[in-house]
Design a protein around this motif. Structure first.
Motif, short mmCIF file in Angstrom:
data_model
loop_
_atom_site.label_atom_id
_atom_site.label_comp_id
_atom_site.label_asym_id
_atom_site.label_seq_id
_atom_site.Cartn_x
_atom_site.Cartn_y
_atom_site.Cartn_z
N PRO A 77 18.26 -53.56 18.49
CA PRO A 77 16.83 -53.79 18.58
C PRO A 77 16.66 -55.28 18.05
O PRO A 77 17.43 -55.79 17.29
CB PRO A 77 16.38 -52.95 17.17
CG PRO A 77 17.19 -51.90 17.21
CD PRO A 77 18.30 -52.43 17.41
N PHE A 78 15.37 -55.83 18.50
CA PHE A 78 15.35 -57.22 18.16
C PHE A 78 13.57 -57.67 18.08
O PHE A 78 12.95 -56.77 18.61
CB PHE A 78 15.97 -58.11 19.24
CG PHE A 78 15.44 -58.21 20.42
CD1 PHE A 78 14.72 -58.90 21.27
CD2 PHE A 78 16.13 -57.23 21.53
CE1 PHE A 78 13.97 -58.75 22.25
CE2 PHE A 78 15.83 -56.97 22.89
CZ PHE A 78 14.89 -57.87 23.24
N LEU A 79 13.47 -58.76 17.30
CA LEU A 79 12.21 -59.23 17.26
C LEU A 79 11.82 -60.00 18.36
O LEU A 79 12.64 -61.24 18.65
CB LEU A 79 12.13 -60.02 15.75
CG LEU A 79 10.57 -60.31 15.39
CD1 LEU A 79 9.63 -59.06 15.57
CD2 LEU A 79 10.46 -60.91 14.00
N SER A 80 10.64 -60.01 18.83
CA SER A 80 10.22 -60.83 19.97
C SER A 80 8.88 -61.46 19.93
O SER A 80 8.04 -60.68 19.51
CB SER A 80 10.38 -60.12 21.36
OG SER A 80 10.00 -60.82 22.39
N VAL A 81 8.81 -62.51 20.46
CA VAL A 81 7.36 -63.13 20.29
C VAL A 81 7.18 -63.90 21.65
O VAL A 81 8.00 -64.42 22.46
CB VAL A 81 7.12 -64.04 19.28
CG1 VAL A 81 7.21 -63.38 17.84
CG2 VAL A 81 8.06 -65.49 19.05
N THR A 82 5.89 -64.38 22.00
CA THR A 82 5.57 -65.21 23.06
C THR A 82 5.03 -66.39 22.28
O THR A 82 4.07 -66.42 21.38
CB THR A 82 4.59 -64.65 24.00
OG1 THR A 82 5.09 -63.49 24.63
CG2 THR A 82 4.13 -65.53 25.28
N ILE A 83 5.25 -67.57 22.89
CA ILE A 83 4.73 -68.90 22.22
C ILE A 83 3.95 -69.63 23.29
O ILE A 83 4.52 -69.99 24.45
CB ILE A 83 5.42 -69.80 21.62
CG1 ILE A 83 6.27 -69.05 20.25
CG2 ILE A 83 5.03 -71.08 21.25
CD1 ILE A 83 7.24 -69.97 19.66
N ALA A 84 2.86 -69.73 23.17
CA ALA A 84 2.08 -70.57 24.24
C ALA A 84 2.04 -71.97 23.77
O ALA A 84 1.30 -72.58 23.08
CB ALA A 84 0.69 -69.96 24.37
N ALA A 85 3.03 -72.67 24.22
CA ALA A 85 3.31 -74.03 24.01
C ALA A 85 2.18 -74.89 24.54
O ALA A 85 1.85 -74.94 25.80
CB ALA A 85 4.58 -74.75 24.44
N LEU A 86 1.73 -76.08 23.72
CA LEU A 86 0.72 -76.80 24.26
C LEU A 86 1.31 -78.27 24.75
O LEU A 86 2.33 -78.56 24.18
CB LEU A 86 -0.29 -77.56 23.02
CG LEU A 86 -0.58 -76.31 22.25
CD1 LEU A 86 -1.61 -76.90 21.13
CD2 LEU A 86 -1.85 -75.39 23.17
#
Length: 142
Positions: A37-46
């Motif tokens: 298992p792992f932790l995931s995120v989405t980053i909306a970079a500017l």
């Protein structure tokens, strides 16, 4: 005749680091069928001019221990649709292609940018520093 001791060479490694500002989205714990298992995120970079900002989305596996702790603390804010703006440090950028399955682009090829989230330089939730400074910290700085 002399014998020469050799020390093992350190492996050579080339880093591809990305530093930027963006919004934290889609915080989730992923449990693959095969793997850990792992932790995931989405980053909306500017990016781009301030009066015409563009967004580049990065799908990130959170690898830094401090970053993991902070992301877990921020999960309720992200789920509540608060604006979580972060200064971030990513590494190991890779592009992956995929086929859209639904919508106007169904059947066409898209590109997903994948990376590893190492750390945050700073975090703001709804414009306020996170973690919020305590009265004790604020008085020490003032």
């Amino acid at each position: 005749m002399t014998s020469r001791q050799t020390t093992p060479e350190k492996p050579k490694y080339f880093d591809l680091d990305i530093h930027g500002i963006g919004y934290l989205n889609r915080v989730r714990e992923v449990t693959p069928e095969n793997g850990f298992p792992f932790l995931s995120v989405t980053i909306a970079a500017l990016r781009g001019p301030a009066d015409n900002v563009q967004h580049t989305h990065f799908e990130c596996v959170v690898v830094g221990e401090e970053a993991k702790d902070l992301v877990r603390q921020l999960m309720p804010a992200v789920e509540a649709d608060f604006k979580v703006l972060v200064g971030f440090h990513l590494s190991d950028l890779q592009a992956e292609t995929f086929i859209f399955k639904n919508g106007d682009r169904a059947g066409t090829t898209g590109i997903s940018l994948k990376s590893r989230l190492l750390r945050f330089q700073w975090i703001k939730v709804e414009g306020q520093p996170f973690p919020a400074p305590t009265a004790e910290t604020h008085n020490a700085v003032a």
